[in-house]
Design a protein around this motif. Sequence first.
Motif, PDB file in Angstrom:
ATOM      1  N   THR A 128       0.826  -1.205   0.000  1.00  0.00           N
ATOM      2  CA  THR A 128       0.000   0.000   0.000  1.00  0.00           C
ATOM      3  C   THR A 128       0.860   1.255   0.000  1.00  0.00           C
ATOM      4  O   THR A 128       1.955   1.270   0.544  1.00  0.00           O
ATOM      5  N   GLY A 129       0.333   2.275  -0.628  1.00  0.00           N
ATOM      6  CA  GLY A 129       0.914   3.614  -0.560  1.00  0.00           C
ATOM      7  C   GLY A 129       0.128   4.391   0.470  1.00  0.00           C
ATOM      8  O   GLY A 129      -1.105   4.459   0.389  1.00  0.00           O
ATOM      9  N   ASN A 130       0.812   4.931   1.442  1.00  0.00           N
ATOM     10  CA  ASN A 130       0.169   5.601   2.578  1.00  0.00           C
ATOM     11  C   ASN A 130       0.636   7.043   2.668  1.00  0.00           C
ATOM     12  O   ASN A 130       1.839   7.309   2.633  1.00  0.00           O
ATOM     13  N   THR A 131      -0.312   7.939   2.806  1.00  0.00           N
ATOM     14  CA  THR A 131      -0.013   9.358   2.985  1.00  0.00           C
ATOM     15  C   THR A 131      -0.655   9.795   4.293  1.00  0.00           C
ATOM     16  O   THR A 131      -1.883   9.749   4.426  1.00  0.00           O
ATOM     17  N   LEU A 132       0.174  10.197   5.258  1.00  0.00           N
ATOM     18  CA  LEU A 132      -0.326  10.682   6.537  1.00  0.00           C
ATOM     19  C   LEU A 132      -0.472  12.195   6.428  1.00  0.00           C
ATOM     20  O   LEU A 132       0.515  12.932   6.425  1.00  0.00           O
ATOM     21  N   GLU A 133      -1.726  12.645   6.305  1.00  0.00           N
ATOM     22  CA  GLU A 133      -2.031  14.052   6.105  1.00  0.00           C
ATOM     23  C   GLU A 133      -2.162  14.771   7.452  1.00  0.00           C
ATOM     24  O   GLU A 133      -2.648  14.190   8.422  1.00  0.00           O
ATOM     25  N   ILE A 134      -1.757  16.028   7.463  1.00  0.00           N
ATOM     26  CA  ILE A 134      -1.898  16.888   8.641  1.00  0.00           C
ATOM     27  C   ILE A 134      -3.006  17.892   8.336  1.00  0.00           C
ATOM     28  O   ILE A 134      -2.963  18.578   7.305  1.00  0.00           O
ATOM     29  N   GLU A 135      -3.974  17.968   9.224  1.00  0.00           N
ATOM     30  CA  GLU A 135      -5.089  18.892   9.014  1.00  0.00           C
ATOM     31  C   GLU A 135      -4.562  20.320   8.856  1.00  0.00           C
ATOM     32  O   GLU A 135      -3.760  20.797   9.662  1.00  0.00           O
ATOM     33  N   GLY A 136      -4.995  20.991   7.797  1.00  0.00           N
ATOM     34  CA  GLY A 136      -4.606  22.379   7.561  1.00  0.00           C
ATOM     35  C   GLY A 136      -3.243  22.569   6.916  1.00  0.00           C
ATOM     36  O   GLY A 136      -2.809  23.699   6.732  1.00  0.00           O
ATOM     37  N   SER A 137      -2.573  21.482   6.550  1.00  0.00           N
ATOM     38  CA  SER A 137      -1.239  21.582   5.948  1.00  0.00           C
ATOM     39  C   SER A 137      -1.272  21.097   4.498  1.00  0.00           C
ATOM     40  O   SER A 137      -1.934  20.106   4.183  1.00  0.00           O
ATOM     41  N   ASP A 138      -0.537  21.806   3.644  1.00  0.00           N
ATOM     42  CA  ASP A 138      -0.420  21.369   2.257  1.00  0.00           C
ATOM     43  C   ASP A 138       0.507  20.166   2.117  1.00  0.00           C
ATOM     44  O   ASP A 138       0.386  19.397   1.169  1.00  0.00           O
ATOM     45  N   LYS A 139       1.439  20.041   3.066  1.00  0.00           N
ATOM     46  CA  LYS A 139       2.402  18.938   3.024  1.00  0.00           C
ATOM     47  C   LYS A 139       1.975  17.831   3.973  1.00  0.00           C
ATOM     48  O   LYS A 139       1.579  18.104   5.111  1.00  0.00           O
ATOM     49  N   PRO A 140       2.079  16.583   3.537  1.00  0.00           N
ATOM     50  CA  PRO A 140       1.792  15.485   4.466  1.00  0.00           C
ATOM     51  C   PRO A 140       2.935  15.299   5.458  1.00  0.00           C
ATOM     52  O   PRO A 140       4.069  15.714   5.205  1.00  0.00           O
ATOM     53  N   ALA A 141       2.624  14.661   6.563  1.00  0.00           N
ATOM     54  CA  ALA A 141       3.657  14.335   7.546  1.00  0.00           C
ATOM     55  C   ALA A 141       4.633  13.318   6.959  1.00  0.00           C
ATOM     56  O   ALA A 141       5.837  13.425   7.138  1.00  0.00           O
ATOM     57  N   LEU A 142       4.072  12.331   6.263  1.00  0.00           N
ATOM     58  CA  LEU A 142       4.925  11.304   5.681  1.00  0.00           C
ATOM     59  C   LEU A 142       4.213  10.600   4.549  1.00  0.00           C
ATOM     60  O   LEU A 142       2.989  10.651   4.426  1.00  0.00           O
ATOM     61  N   ILE A 143       5.038   9.969   3.716  1.00  0.00           N
ATOM     62  CA  ILE A 143       4.542   8.999   2.749  1.00  0.00           C
ATOM     63  C   ILE A 143       5.311   7.715   3.019  1.00  0.00           C
ATOM     64  O   ILE A 143       6.485   7.754   3.391  1.00  0.00           O
ATOM     65  N   ALA A 144       4.629   6.593   2.866  1.00  0.00           N
ATOM     66  CA  ALA A 144       5.275   5.306   3.129  1.00  0.00           C
ATOM     67  C   ALA A 144       4.639   4.230   2.270  1.00  0.00           C
ATOM     68  O   ALA A 144       3.415   4.172   2.143  1.00  0.00           O
ATOM     69  N   GLU A 145       5.482   3.399   1.682  1.00  0.00           N
ATOM     70  CA  GLU A 145       5.005   2.195   1.015  1.00  0.00           C
ATOM     71  C   GLU A 145       5.205   1.058   1.995  1.00  0.00           C
ATOM     72  O   GLU A 145       6.332   0.775   2.409  1.00  0.00           O
ATOM     73  N   SER A 146       4.102   0.451   2.402  1.00  0.00           N
ATOM     74  CA  SER A 146       4.204  -0.614   3.399  1.00  0.00           C
ATOM     75  C   SER A 146       3.752  -1.941   2.807  1.00  0.00           C
ATOM     76  O   SER A 146       2.972  -1.990   1.852  1.00  0.00           O
ATOM     77  N   LEU A 147       4.265  -3.005   3.397  1.00  0.00           N
ATOM     78  CA  LEU A 147       3.970  -4.362   2.956  1.00  0.00           C
ATOM     79  C   LEU A 147       3.365  -5.141   4.116  1.00  0.00           C
ATOM     80  O   LEU A 147       3.829  -5.050   5.245  1.00  0.00           O
ATOM     81  N   ALA A 148       2.328  -5.915   3.800  1.00  0.00           N
ATOM     82  CA  ALA A 148       1.709  -6.796   4.783  1.00  0.00           C
ATOM     83  C   ALA A 148       1.634  -8.198   4.196  1.00  0.00           C
ATOM     84  O   ALA A 148       1.299  -8.368   3.030  1.00  0.00           O
TER      85      ALA A 148
END
Length: 158
Positions: A128-148
Amino acid sequence: MAEITFATIPQFVGCELGVSDWLTVDQSKIDQFAECSGDRQWIHVDVERAKRESPFRAPIAHGYLSLSLVAPLSMQVGVIPSDADAAFNYGLDKVRFLAPIKAGARVRLRVVLKGIEPKEDGQLIIKTGNTLEIEGSDKPALIAESLALVIPGKGAAA
């Protein structure tokens, strides 16, 4: 969002699976993470000093605290097939920390199914491609490709 199963998961490759609810990353969470990880760097735990000396003018969450939120928030989205017996963290292919999460900020996770890889005994690696968004911010906190690694239940379709 339709329910994901072993039989239907191929049709979701390349699709956004969903977005989690907002979660507040408060100072208490940051302090608890500092205690269990041993990372008590002042920029995370010394509120007054962070307000005075940090370029962010507030304490910020640890990068690894931010990353640790990916698993529970992706489970909330429903990434794991409903007919799985178990799912395990299999690793990460890419992680980038793009913006700090200030204490008290709210975050949410946006999840895209990047791919699946069949393994023996009907098991799957889900990427999965994961984007951790911060409320009110144009930039996300992080992006991560994770495997399960996902183990099918007895009734799961092959």
